[in-house]
Scaffold this motif. Structure first.
Motif, PDB file in Angstrom:
ATOM      1  N   HIS A 209       0.847  -1.191   0.000  1.00 34.42           N
ATOM      2  CA  HIS A 209       0.000   0.000   0.000  1.00 34.42           C
ATOM      3  C   HIS A 209       0.887   1.246   0.000  1.00 34.42           C
ATOM      4  O   HIS A 209       1.860   1.320   0.766  1.00 34.42           O
ATOM      5  CB  HIS A 209      -0.926   0.036   1.221  1.00 34.42           C
ATOM      6  N   LEU A 295      -7.711   1.533  11.390  1.00 33.71           N
ATOM      7  CA  LEU A 295      -6.705   2.370  10.734  1.00 33.71           C
ATOM      8  C   LEU A 295      -5.405   2.362  11.511  1.00 33.71           C
ATOM      9  O   LEU A 295      -4.316   2.344  10.933  1.00 33.71           O
ATOM     10  CB  LEU A 295      -7.213   3.804  10.600  1.00 33.71           C
ATOM     11  N   LEU A 399      -5.727   6.481   4.418  1.00 30.14           N
ATOM     12  CA  LEU A 399      -6.253   5.134   4.665  1.00 30.14           C
ATOM     13  C   LEU A 399      -7.772   5.161   4.796  1.00 30.14           C
ATOM     14  O   LEU A 399      -8.468   4.239   4.334  1.00 30.14           O
ATOM     15  CB  LEU A 399      -5.635   4.544   5.937  1.00 30.14           C
TER      16      LEU A 399
END
Length: 625
Positions: A209, A295, A399
């Motif tokens: 990511h 998160l 995110l």
């Protein structure tokens, strides 16, 4: 098959059936490993009759390949041991996908002939027999990933408190199990001291990511400007963390609102399963799937080593527990579950990135930061912390937006065995080609079924199969010289993993004291279908072609540096290509990396951080081919 009894056998095969000579003999074998082969599945392979007259140890290299073929893990050659069943065992359900011989010949094919035990190889022990998976076997590769993912999320031992499981004695039990071991670098040595019982290395979380790469880039950039709101809140954190606390709950209650302010995200103490809580978790509510994504998760200790527990391990276990919950299964199955971890132990703090692919990967994104006030001059440290929390605040916002798209579920394939799923592969799926503009690709598999592998197969929209590889150091000049001569795969892209910043022209690798300093890079190159040689015996013309490629490099004062059979591809037409230029570079300038394998018969003069020499290539050619 029930668990078989066994007795050591290091000499010859136990004979079965008629004694008449036969050209081919079928060997039925069972991996004696209750974790990797719980049902004691029987496999087989064929050898020449005359080989049964030799010592069993001559079958060790073949057995290593067979274990990898059937059990999908690589073993240490020195750990392979053979046993003979004490009683006759019927070999029901034998799977023999690679036999090309219709009449196997004499010998009783209905019994188990050998029981085999073997330990997983360490990273350095895997260099001798690397194999490339062919495209036709890729659905099986995806099933392996899928099965590994299910084994991890369905592990029932997670109901125990993370603080208890994070103690070294208990954590060792986790890291010994290949189905649930966490890829955080912590490993348990084998009983013989040969290396890790389970390899816990993995590709960096930055590949899965982009938010992690942004964070690492920001905190290392002295020009990154911290948010004034964060700067004003930093001192509260440094003051609270430096105080000696006698009650952990009071300490957490003070830290939690401070983290909430610094991150501009509400952190609460929440249940991560039916019984256990985490000290602070920042959640993202997802209305379409009725789930919540974690998160960021933080665990707090009053000091380092408090209660004999490693707070970094505890944090990882707590986050894994969150993602294993049935309530978040819908969102968990759609993505690799990127999350941040903040581990706090009194005046010390470390930030990690975590993803859930086929394994749970947890990697530190900062060093262990000293956050408590220690001197009368604290502003430089406070500025550093302000950068860290400003970047983390921005990354959490990114995110949050990412999980909105996951919640929508558009263009996300189902998680099923046999199908490629994005969770198992890096996030880059495009690159800019100077001739053809932006090119998109889709991952189809990996070239080696290993958790730490960073080389993948992919398919362009045009249908062309390519190799996508992620590297730190790389000998681009050597690759380009041989590619121009038709002796290395053609390059489509070399540059930043964002796929946009091509570095092919003007790239200069920077080594400091022999070690590479710089970002991870992505390479896209053509895929070369290779031919295998029985027994790894290379024809004379192949060896001559390898020598020609080396001469081409040496004429430019370049050295390959890693010439071994896995790094030479021979096509069906016997055309030779050199690959894997990770260590390549200028003679007497570029150096070998740290940690060279002791299992490889290197040329004289090759060693950790030793300068590359042309004679090293020639020596390896004579030794290995």
């Amino acid at each position: 098959m029930p668990s078989p009894s066994r007795q050591p056998n290091s000499q010859h095969l136990r004979s079965y059936g008629p004694a008449d000579p036969a050209p081919i003999v079928q060997i039925n074998w069972v991996l004696f490993d209750r974790v990797r082969n719980p049902k004691f599945r029987v496999c087989c392979f064929e050898i020449l009759k005359e080989q049964t007259e030799h010592a069993l140890m001559t079958l060790v290299p073949r057995m290593r390949k067979e274990i990898h073929r059937w059990q999908k893990y690589r073993v240490d050659l020195t750990s392979i041991e053979f046993y003979t069943p004490v009683t006759d065992l019927l070999a029901k359900g034998i799977r023999n996908k690679h036999s090309a011989v219709e009449d196997v010949g004499s010998g009783d094919k209905s019994h188990v002939h050998l029981l085999v035990s073997a330990e997983e190889a360490t990273e350095e022990e895997e260099v001798m027999e690397e194999e490339v998976d062919i495209p036709g076997e890729l659905p099986q590769v995806h099933t392996i990933y899928y099965d590994a993912f299910l084994s991890l999320v369905k592990d029932t031992d997670s109901t125990r408190a993370p603080s208890k499981r994070a103690v070294s004695k208990e954590y060792a039990k986790i890291q010994k199990r290949p189905d649930i071991a966490i890829c955080d670098g912590y490993f348990v040595m084998t009983s013989g001291g040969r290396g890790p019982a389970v390899v816990t290395l993995a590709p960096p979380v930055q590949l899965f990511h982009p938010v992690f790469g942004k964070f690492v880039s920001d905190v290392s950039n002295p020009n990154f400007v911290p948010d004034p709101a964060v700067v004003s809140l930093i001192r509260d954190l440094t003051s609270t963390s430096a105080a000696v606390h006698t009650d952990e709950h009071v300490f957490s209650d003070q830290i939690r609102p401070q983290l909430t302010g610094l991150l501009n995200s509400v952190l609460k103490q929440v249940l991560v399963n039916e019984k256990q809580t985490a000290d602070s978790v920042g959640l993202k509510a997802l209305p379409r799937t009725n789930c919540s994504a974690a998160l960021v998760l933080s665990e707090h200790k009053r000091s380092l080593g408090e209660g004999g527990c490693d707070v970094t391990r505890q944090s990882g276990l707590s986050l894994l527990n969150w993602w294993k919950q049935r309530d978040v299964a819908v969102i968990r199955d759609r993505c690799c579950c990127p999350s941040f971890i903040i581990s706090i132990a009194g005046p010390w703090l470390c930030i990690f990135g975590a993803v859930l692919t086929s394994k749970f990967i947890v990697h530190p994104l900062t060093e262990m930061l000293s956050i408590g006030e220690r001197s009368v001059f604290e502003e430089s440290r406070q500025l550093r912390l302000a950068r860290v929390f400003t970047s983390l605040r921005q990354c959490l916002a990114q995110l949050s937006s990412y999980y909105d798209t996951v919640d929508e579920g558009q263009n996300i394939p189902p998680l099923q065995p046999g199908l490629a799923h994005p969770r198992f592969f890096p996030y880059p799926t495009s690159f800019t080609d100077p001739e053809h503009g932006k090119q998109t690709f889709e991952y189809t598999g990996t070239l080696n079924v290993r958790g730490a592998d960073v080389t993948f197969m992919a398919e362009l929209k045009s249908g062309e199969t390519v190799v996508v590889k992620f590297v730190s150091r790389y000998g681009l000049a050597a690759h380009r010289v041989l590619a121009a001569a038709g002796m290395a795969p053609q390059l489509h892209y070399f540059g930043d993993i964002n796929g946009e910043d091509d570095m092919t022209d003007g790239y200069q690798e920077v080594l400091s004291h022999g070690l590479y300093e710089g970002p991870v890079k992505m390479i896209v190159m053509e895929y070369i279908q290779e031919k295998r040689f029985k027994g790894d015996v290379y024809p004379a013309e192949v060896k001559a072609s390898i020598r020609k490629a080396l001469d081409t490099l040496h004429a430019q004062d370049l050295v390959h540096g890693g010439l071994r059979p896995p790094n030479v591809v021979v096509t069906l037409e016997h055309k030779v290509f050199l690959i894997d230029f990770d260590w390549s570079g200028k003679e007497d300038v570029t150096t070998y990396p740290l940690g060279l394998s002791s299992k490889v018969p290197w040329s004289q003069g090759v060693g950790d951080l030793a300068p590359l020499k042309k004679e090293h290539d020639i020596g390896m050619l004579e030794t290995m081919f």
